[in-house]
Write a protein that holds these residues in place. Structure first.
Motif, short mmCIF file in Angstrom:
data_model
loop_
_atom_site.label_atom_id
_atom_site.label_comp_id
_atom_site.label_asym_id
_atom_site.label_seq_id
_atom_site.Cartn_x
_atom_site.Cartn_y
_atom_site.Cartn_z
N ALA A 49 -2.36 -22.13 7.66
CA ALA A 49 -2.59 -22.10 6.37
C ALA A 49 -2.96 -23.44 5.92
N SER A 50 -4.36 -23.79 5.95
CA SER A 50 -4.59 -25.14 6.11
C SER A 50 -4.24 -25.89 4.56
N ASP A 51 -4.41 -25.07 3.54
CA ASP A 51 -4.37 -25.71 2.26
C ASP A 51 -3.07 -25.61 1.52
N GLY A 52 -2.05 -25.18 2.27
CA GLY A 52 -0.71 -24.98 1.75
C GLY A 52 -0.47 -23.75 1.07
N ARG A 53 -1.51 -22.58 1.01
CA ARG A 53 -1.24 -21.14 0.50
C ARG A 53 -1.66 -20.34 1.55
N VAL A 54 -1.29 -19.22 1.47
CA VAL A 54 -1.73 -18.08 2.32
C VAL A 54 -2.04 -16.88 1.42
N VAL A 55 -3.16 -16.19 1.99
CA VAL A 55 -3.82 -15.13 1.33
C VAL A 55 -3.27 -13.75 2.37
N ALA A 56 -2.67 -12.92 1.76
CA ALA A 56 -2.22 -11.77 2.65
C ALA A 56 -2.11 -10.13 1.82
N SER A 57 -2.65 -9.42 2.58
CA SER A 57 -2.66 -8.07 2.18
C SER A 57 -2.40 -6.96 3.36
N THR A 58 -1.71 -6.03 3.06
CA THR A 58 -1.38 -4.79 3.81
C THR A 58 -2.17 -3.54 3.34
N ASP A 114 0.93 -1.27 -0.07
CA ASP A 114 0.14 -0.02 -0.12
C ASP A 114 0.92 1.30 0.10
N ILE A 115 0.57 2.29 -0.70
CA ILE A 115 1.26 3.63 -0.66
C ILE A 115 0.16 4.74 -0.30
N VAL A 116 0.76 5.47 0.58
CA VAL A 116 -0.17 6.46 1.13
C VAL A 116 0.37 7.72 1.57
N ALA A 141 -3.19 -8.30 6.82
CA ALA A 141 -4.08 -9.60 7.05
C ALA A 141 -3.81 -10.64 6.49
N LEU A 142 -3.86 -11.90 6.91
CA LEU A 142 -3.61 -13.27 6.60
C LEU A 142 -5.05 -14.22 6.32
N GLY A 143 -5.19 -14.78 5.37
CA GLY A 143 -6.47 -15.40 5.25
C GLY A 143 -6.05 -16.99 4.96
N ASP A 144 -7.09 -17.66 4.64
CA ASP A 144 -6.86 -19.20 4.23
C ASP A 144 -8.17 -19.55 3.44
N LEU A 145 -7.60 -19.97 1.92
CA LEU A 145 -8.62 -20.31 1.04
C LEU A 145 -9.46 -21.60 1.35
N GLN A 146 -8.89 -22.44 2.30
CA GLN A 146 -9.55 -23.85 2.46
C GLN A 146 -9.87 -24.91 1.36
N GLY A 147 -8.89 -24.67 0.46
CA GLY A 147 -9.14 -25.42 -0.80
C GLY A 147 -9.64 -24.59 -1.96
N ALA A 199 -10.46 -3.69 10.06
CA ALA A 199 -11.50 -4.01 9.31
C ALA A 199 -11.25 -4.00 7.87
N VAL A 200 -10.59 -2.86 7.57
CA VAL A 200 -10.24 -2.76 6.10
C VAL A 200 -9.45 -3.62 5.59
N ASN A 201 -8.36 -4.31 6.35
CA ASN A 201 -7.55 -4.94 5.78
C ASN A 201 -8.26 -6.51 5.82
N LEU A 202 -8.95 -6.86 6.95
CA LEU A 202 -9.54 -8.01 6.66
C LEU A 202 -10.47 -8.25 5.50
N ALA A 203 -11.19 -7.14 5.23
CA ALA A 203 -12.06 -6.97 4.06
C ALA A 203 -11.36 -7.37 2.55
N ASP A 204 -10.02 -7.07 2.45
CA ASP A 204 -9.28 -7.02 1.24
C ASP A 204 -9.17 -8.60 1.21
N VAL A 205 -8.73 -9.45 2.34
CA VAL A 205 -8.39 -10.86 2.20
C VAL A 205 -9.97 -11.53 2.05
#
Lengths: 321, 321
Positions: free
Chosen positions: B47-56, A134-136, B147-153, B81-87
């Motif tokens: 990161a249950s399915d061997g991948r991780v989703v990440a956003s800053t 992100d760039i802000v 924020a990190l997230g899991d695609l669960q397959g 909240a704004v970060n979790l929304a991206d994931v």
């Protein structure tokens, strides 16, 4: 900040966020661990064993770096390196970084280009992706980096696992960054290898996984200084650690700089931070991997000693208690 | 910033980094996805399915929030909240956040306590861990969250997958944050539900995974405004999108605020950002999940239309082209 814009790109405010991100990311190579890079709501990165290691560090202009002491490229390099070192210190193989950049609107695109070029280069050296960010706009230049890593089936190496009788070993430079900072603080710019060790540290990224595979019982990256960081291990593990100075290498270049500045180079080695070497404990001398140097022993008790005695040097570890 | 310190804890500079982190993290509950929380060099997250989703994302005081408009707790809530929304917008289930906090040394511990309390509460509502971070000194208050997230397959739902003939649907509030900002900008503090929608948005965290499981072909979280963000999908997918205003709900409360302020509430719904609703495309009306509202159709061509015509309202999507 530089005001010359040879490519005519102007300031980040002129270019706008979307065009800037486009400019900083297009055409950059990603390693295989980057399943989805920048451009969507989030990135997707390999986490092969069903877990991901993650760490965030924030660097602020004037606090963690100075643009009159370091090039923008060195600042970008350092921001990525210090974060990857944390992931490495868990015994993980780094996989990716995400970058948050807050900068004044009058910042030149060239400056941001150079910072991110330093990030891409160091990410490339570590074979990790620069997968998002992100760039802000902000009054202060602040760089936040999150590093991700993959344990590849290994147990994470915590600070709390050191056992009485373990040997203590380090991998990477100690004292170089502190010596470089001392040189810069006196207004000098050389010797350049010492100064660059401060500007752009080179953590031993492969050594963390190597130590984990060799059975390391505890590990930390040396960011606050060897004694301070070993004290984190001692405290978390409920043990004492003794460091032996006859085992600690003081490189001739640090001796030379110490002589020139009238400082004790051993003090830089014991208390200087920001080299991001790795310090770890191993169950015995035979477990210490190649490239690591044994420097001490884990004992019953608490706290850190040097050659069996509390360290009394200026700025020593007791300041962090 | 507040200067009263009822607990006598003083400023962050008085307390020091280690004590502050200790204070902000001890005794906090973590969900099962947090395998290792704060306190070591890095965290370990499922990161249950061997991948991780990440956003800053990075939020800056005076740019992204104002402490005279929002409580510190609301600022912390919003940053998470704004970060979790991206994931979530990738179709992932959020698992964890890491927080980088840069604040002036004179910031009170109470303020930081309140910001992090807002973070912990929103992380708890989303059932994710607050697993690590960094606190540093800076002239400007800057909050960086990863924020990190899991695609669960599941396959990640990209911006680029919309197909001609798909229906467009949204889940979550639209226009509420813009209405709240308009209220605050006029110096008012009520109606509080509208104002709080701006101060502390509540993205529909479960709806991202729900949409992915229902076959969503493209998805984005509405951070820039509905038309602007649908344009990101249209551009990435090489399609046109038409939004039908007769399908767009304009809540009575927004109508009331619009009347009071002499503004068109439909404009907030079409162009207001920061509610972090989800917008997605689905292969047909039957695929739109419960809780989602169909608002338009994907067509051959490019760009965004409203009821078949370019949107001409002030601040409309064409400004982002």
């Amino acid at each position: 900040m530089r005001s010359d814009t040879p490519e005519g790109a102007g300031t980040v405010a002129d270019l706008g966020e979307f065009s800037l991100i486009q400019r900083l990311t297009v055409g950059r190579a990603q390693p295989p661990s980057t399943l989805l890079g920048p451009g969507d709501d989030a990135a997707v990165v390999v986490a092969s064993d069903g877990r991901v290691v993650a760490s965030t560090d924030v660097l602020v202009e004037g606090v963690h770096f100075r643009l009159d002491w370091s090039t923008p490229e060195q600042v970008g390099h350092k921001a990525v390196a210090v974060n990857l070192a944390d992931v490495t210190a868990m015994g993980a193989t780094p996989t990716a970084v995400l970058v948050g950049l807050a900068c004044p609107p009058e910042t030149t695109v060239e400056l941001v280009d150079e910072i991110t070029t330093g990030m891409w280069k160091e990410a490339g050296r570590a074979r990790v992706g620069l997968v998002g960010g992100d760039i802000v706009s902000s009054q202060t230049l602040v760089i936040s980096v999150t590093a991700l890593g993959d344990l590849q089936g290994r147990a994470p190496v915590l600070r709390s696992g050191a056992l009485v009788g373990d040997v203590v070993a380090v991998c990477g430079r100690l004292g170089w960054s502190a010596a470089g900072l001392a040189v810069l603080g006196r207004g000098f710019r050389s010797p350049v290898t010492v100064v660059n060790a401060h500007r752009a540290p080179e953590p031993p990224y492969a050594a963390g996984a190597q130590a984990a595979m060799s059975g390391a019982t505890a590990m930390i990256d040396v960011s606050d200084g060897l004694l301070a960081d070993l004290d984190h291990i001692a405290e978390a593990s409920g043990v004492a650690i003794d460091v032996r100075t006859d085992l600690l290498e003081v490189h001739q270049r640090l001796v030379d700089v110490g002589t020139a500045l009238g400082a004790d180079p051993r003090h830089w080695v014991l208390t200087g931070g920001e080299d991001h070497a790795l310090a770890a404990t191993f169950p015995g001398p035979g477990a210490v991997p190649e490239g690591w140097v044994t420097i001490g022993t884990v004992w019953r008790g608490d706290g850190i000693t040097v050659d069996g005695r509390p360290y009394e040097g200026p700025g020593g570890w007791q300041h962090w208690r």
